[in-house]
Write a protein that holds these residues in place. Structure first.
Motif: not given
Length: 190
Positions: A79-93, A97-105, A110-115
């Protein structure tokens, strides 16, 4: 949004699929007296597309073989590569909200927690597909086969294609996310 959707028509079409697990988040919005998100509103103009979307949900998202965090990192990367605001922002939220990852971007960058190795390979595969899906590097192919079963690799490849299609759908129709899922952080009152 580039198309016009009436509240009555959207609610009627959404009512036919609202119990499907693919629509858990938008069902939560409707239960709070809100409309489903714009992507689903657009799909309500073609209820057959809305039903097909639900079918993919069982097989790939949120259902499927891959762990949810891998899927979300793939969705956010594409979504980031395609500049899709809807998918990027909704999935980041959603992942916050679901406690999967706090700062996915930040995680992807590579900045906040390792993959995990699986997450890293899936994100790299997503970016390779975006750049040139006909030329997956041999070293990445070997890592993918070491980390994923063939069935998981099929699902991952489908997910990458699917999210790219949804990104284009949303971008073409100027579908936007307005922070609607934040309403899900407040419990429903009985």
């Amino acid at each position: 949004m580039r198309v016009t959707v009436t509240q009555d028509a959207a609610r009627a079409a959404f009512d036919a699929v609202k119990d499907d697990p693919s629509f858990d988040e938008s069902r939560g919005l409707v239960e709070r007296g809100l409309m489903p998100v714009e992507m689903l509103q657009a799909m309500t103009l073609r209820p057959e597309i809305l039903r097909a979307f639900a079918g993919f949900g069982h097989a790939v998202y949120p259902g499927g073989l891959l762990e949810r965090r891998v899927k979300e990192l793939v969705i956010i990367t594409a979504s980031r590569a395609n500049d899709c605001q809807f998918c990027l922002d909704s999935h980041c939220d959603l992942v916050r909200i679901e406690g999967i990852v706090e700062q996915p971007v930040d995680v992807i960058d590579g900045g906040s927690g390792a993959m995990t190795p699986r997450e890293h390979a899936a994100v790299e595969y997503t970016l390779v597909a975006h750049h040139d899906s006909n030329n997956v590097p041999t070293d990445l192919d070997k890592r993918l086969h070491a980390l994923f079963s063939d069935a998981e690799l099929v699902e991952l490849s489908f997910l990458i294609g699917y999210i790219n299609m949804l990104n284009l759908f949303n971008n073409l129709l100027e579908v936007r996310y307005h922070g609607e899922y934040a309403a899900l952080e407040t419990p429903l009152r009985s």
